[in-house]
Design a protein around this motif. Structure first.
Motif, PDB file in Angstrom:
ATOM      1  N   PRO A  72     -22.567  14.398 104.556  1.00  6.60           N
ATOM      2  CA  PRO A  72     -22.239  14.138 103.320  1.00  6.60           C
ATOM      3  C   PRO A  72     -20.790  14.437 102.836  1.00  6.60           C
ATOM      4  N   LEU A  73     -20.158  13.657 102.174  1.00  7.43           N
ATOM      5  CA  LEU A  73     -18.749  13.992 101.726  1.00  7.43           C
ATOM      6  C   LEU A  73     -18.763  13.673 100.271  1.00  7.43           C
ATOM      7  N   GLU A  74     -18.668  14.791  99.451  1.00  6.73           N
ATOM      8  CA  GLU A  74     -18.568  14.705  98.150  1.00  6.73           C
ATOM      9  C   GLU A  74     -16.962  14.458  97.356  1.00  6.73           C
ATOM     10  N   GLN A  75     -16.947  14.572  96.100  1.00  9.28           N
ATOM     11  CA  GLN A  75     -15.378  14.394  95.388  1.00  9.28           C
ATOM     12  C   GLN A  75     -14.625  15.585  96.025  1.00  9.28           C
ATOM     13  N   LEU A  76     -13.177  15.506  95.742  1.00 11.13           N
ATOM     14  CA  LEU A  76     -12.370  16.655  96.010  1.00 11.13           C
ATOM     15  C   LEU A  76     -12.609  17.780  95.498  1.00 11.13           C
ATOM     16  N   ALA A  77     -12.624  18.974  96.200  1.00 11.65           N
ATOM     17  CA  ALA A  77     -13.107  20.461  95.553  1.00 11.65           C
ATOM     18  C   ALA A  77     -12.192  20.455  94.317  1.00 11.65           C
ATOM     19  N   ASP A  78     -13.130  21.032  93.324  1.00  8.56           N
ATOM     20  CA  ASP A  78     -12.445  21.191  91.874  1.00  8.56           C
ATOM     21  C   ASP A  78     -12.966  22.590  91.366  1.00  8.56           C
ATOM     22  N   PRO A  79     -12.099  23.447  91.300  1.00 10.59           N
ATOM     23  CA  PRO A  79     -12.544  24.781  90.893  1.00 10.59           C
ATOM     24  C   PRO A  79     -13.005  25.011  89.332  1.00 10.59           C
ATOM     25  N   HIS A  81     -14.681  22.890  87.992  1.00 10.63           N
ATOM     26  CA  HIS A  81     -15.955  21.984  87.649  1.00 10.63           C
ATOM     27  C   HIS A  81     -17.219  22.311  88.710  1.00 10.63           C
ATOM     28  N   THR A  82     -18.079  23.355  88.088  1.00 12.42           N
ATOM     29  CA  THR A  82     -19.092  23.973  88.946  1.00 12.42           C
ATOM     30  C   THR A  82     -20.362  22.922  88.854  1.00 12.42           C
ATOM     31  N   PRO A  83     -20.588  22.723  90.213  1.00 13.02           N
ATOM     32  CA  PRO A  83     -22.012  21.488  90.028  1.00 13.02           C
ATOM     33  C   PRO A  83     -23.135  22.456  89.784  1.00 13.02           C
ATOM     34  N   ALA A  86     -25.255  25.103  92.428  1.00  8.87           N
ATOM     35  CA  ALA A  86     -24.290  25.280  93.595  1.00  8.87           C
ATOM     36  C   ALA A  86     -25.168  25.908  94.629  1.00  8.87           C
ATOM     37  N   LYS A  87     -25.221  25.009  95.750  1.00  9.44           N
ATOM     38  CA  LYS A  87     -26.025  25.624  96.753  1.00  9.44           C
ATOM     39  C   LYS A  87     -25.318  26.091  97.978  1.00  9.44           C
ATOM     40  N   ALA A  88     -25.681  26.906  98.766  1.00 10.42           N
ATOM     41  CA  ALA A  88     -24.894  27.619 100.062  1.00 10.42           C
ATOM     42  C   ALA A  88     -25.584  26.481 101.109  1.00 10.42           C
ATOM     43  N   PRO A  89     -24.915  26.324 102.456  1.00 10.04           N
ATOM     44  CA  PRO A  89     -25.529  25.502 103.516  1.00 10.04           C
ATOM     45  C   PRO A  89     -26.954  26.232 103.753  1.00 10.04           C
TER      46      PRO A  89
ATOM     47  N   ASP B 168     -14.588  19.604 100.090  1.00 12.01           N
ATOM     48  CA  ASP B 168     -15.068  18.573  98.772  1.00 12.01           C
ATOM     49  C   ASP B 168     -15.809  19.635  98.073  1.00 12.01           C
ATOM     50  N   GLN B 169     -16.382  18.953  97.081  1.00 10.01           N
ATOM     51  CA  GLN B 169     -17.220  20.093  95.896  1.00 10.01           C
ATOM     52  C   GLN B 169     -18.162  20.595  96.789  1.00 10.01           C
TER      53      GLN B 169
END
Lengths: 234, 251
Positions: A72-79, A81-83, A86-89, B168-169
């Motif tokens: 998986p690869l999502e959007q660039l990290a954005d502090p 904007h919290t998904p 938010a889940k840990a590994p 990434d996010q």
């Protein structure tokens, strides 16, 4: 009036197992001698080749995974904007699920700390080394202690509304009851097997079940706001 | 064909260069096989002989060997990935995109690294439970069990530090959630978190720290502990075998 012999003489006839050898096993022979009638093979090539084949099969499997499924690869990290959620590994989702029920001090520090401590000390307790069936001695007393422990655990879990952890406790309790009610002369089978299981087996099996349940729930059954969702809906 | 290959191998083993590297000599007697292990610095971690019944698949499920296998795959793919990666913000994410669209087999490389990492975490857990249920932690193997528990923690840390690197996010918030747990430690919590991240939140410093931990500190620690872990199997008398006769006496 001869002295009774305190040894027996024997000879291994299979030359492939042992070169001709006479062993005198006396009552005073150290216990280590008992282990020497094992069949040995050369580590090179027998063991190393088998290990290499096992690893190659694994590598083929991993390559196959890597060809079929993309990481998986999502959007660039954005502090900013919290998904949600938010889940840990995945291997920490059991912990994250615990954080849902208990304060961080308990779920994030105390529980994992105690688990690691418990794992480390396993081989240092004689009760785990001897590993006798839990109910083979002091049966009545141990039945009482385990009943109290399980009742306490159930009350504790219900008090904190950790309902997902209940099935494993109930299952272990039922199996413990079966183990306790199996007589020593029961025919060999599942019940006899249960009866021979030591305390550490029961705790570890319960831990393994809870680990899988909590990780599974955290991975598949938690949605926005850590609310319960059914993975097959939506 | 097979004969030909065997012949060439034999010839190869006779060359001066080969004999200067491997001192077990030619021939396949048990003496030579023993020397193949004894005179090799890596194989020397293992015993010269193994119990035949421990080679059965059911004895160990080969979980230890398989875990080592995933580790080796991770080292190789990891080194290749390092060639395309800058641990800086936001270049790290751009490198992921490059791997996806510009680098030959970049997607495959990252996939293999990712799935092998998951496999290693799973296998380490499986290995631990298998060893436990076999009762193989018993003396004199207690300390090897402890090393194994430490290796489990190192594996989790390796996986966790690697999780942040794509920037990434998914990785950013997973590491944020994880590092928040650290601040729950009484008294020292926030200090530990600050030390871990190099700041008060997951930022460029955290990325650099995780990168150093992931690519240097933790793999070397793991390698050292793995070597000790294997060597101790030999020193503790090989893989644990339950004493069958004693078991039967019990019944």
């Amino acid at each position: 009036m001869s002295e009774p012999k305190d040894f027996v003489a024997g000879m291994e006839s299979d030359y492939r197992k042992a070169p001709v050898r006479v062993a005198f096993v006396t009552r005073r022979t150290s216990p280590a001698v008992k282990y020497h009638d094992e069949e040995y093979v050369m580590s090179y090539p027998e063991t190393l080749l088998r290990a290499a084949v096992a690893v190659e099969v694994l590598v083929v499997f991993l390559v196959w995974l890597a060809l079929l499924w993309n990481a998986p690869l999502e959007q660039l990290a954005d502090p900013m904007h919290t998904p949600n959620p938010a889940k840990a590994p995945w291997y920490f989702l059991g912990l994250q699920e615990l954080l849902h029920y208990f304060p961080p001090m308990v779920a994030g520090v105390l529980v994992p700390g105690l688990v690691v401590m418990a794992l480390v000390v396993i081989p240092y307790f004689n009760i785990n080394v001897e590993a006798d069936g839990i109910f083979t001695r002091n049966r009545q007393r141990r039945v009482t202690i385990s009943s109290v422990a399980i009742a306490g655990l159930l009350i504790f879990l219900i008090g904190f509304e950790v309902y997902v952890a209940l099935p494993a406790v109930v299952l272990i309790a039922v199996l413990l009851f079966v183990a306790a009610s199996t007589p020593a002369d029961a025919p060999a089978g599942f019940r006899r097997w249960l009866r021979s299981k030591p305390l550490s087996f029961w705790i570890m099996t319960w831990f393994l079940m809870e680990l899988m349940v909590l990780t599974g729930v955290g991975t598949f059954f938690r949605g926005p706001g850590w609310a319960w969702v059914w993975p097959w809906r939506g | 064909m097979a004969n030909n290959v065997g012949h060439y191998l034999e010839e190869l083993h006779k060359t001066r260069l080969w004999r200067s590297m491997f001192r077990s000599g030619e021939g396949d007697s048990n003496l030579h096989r023993a020397q193949a292990v004894q005179t090799n610095v890596f194989l020397h971690l293992f015993a010269v002989k193994s119990r035949r019944r421990m080679l059965e698949f059911s004895a160990t499920w080969y979980l230890g060997a398989l875990t080592l296998g995933t580790f080796m795959v991770l080292v190789v793919t990891g080194i290749l990935l390092m060639l395309y990666y800058h641990p800086s913000v936001p270049q790290a994410y751009a490198d992921m995109k490059d791997l996806q669209f510009a680098v030959s087999s970049g997607v495959f490389l990252r996939n293999l690294h990712r799935w092998s990492a998951h496999a290693m975490v799973l296998l380490v857990f499986a290995h631990m439970f298998k060893v436990f249920y076999r009762g193989a932690y018993r003396p004199p193997r207690e300390f090897n069990w402890v090393i194994g528990v430490v290796l489990l923690l190192v594996t989790l840390l390796l996986s966790y530090t690697g999780y942040l690197l794509p920037w990434d996010q998914l990785s950013y918030w997973a590491v944020t959630v994880g590092s928040n747990i650290a601040s729950a430690v009484p008294v020292l919590g926030h200090k530990i978190r600050f030390l871990m991240l190099g700041g008060n939140s997951v930022n460029a410093n955290a990325l650099l720290r995780f990168y150093v931990l992931h690519c240097m500190v933790l793999p070397l620690t793991a390698l050292l502990l793995i070597a000790i872990h294997f060597w101790r199997i030999r020193k503790d008398g090989g893989l644990y075998t339950p004493d069958k006769s004693a078991k039967e006496g019990e019944k």
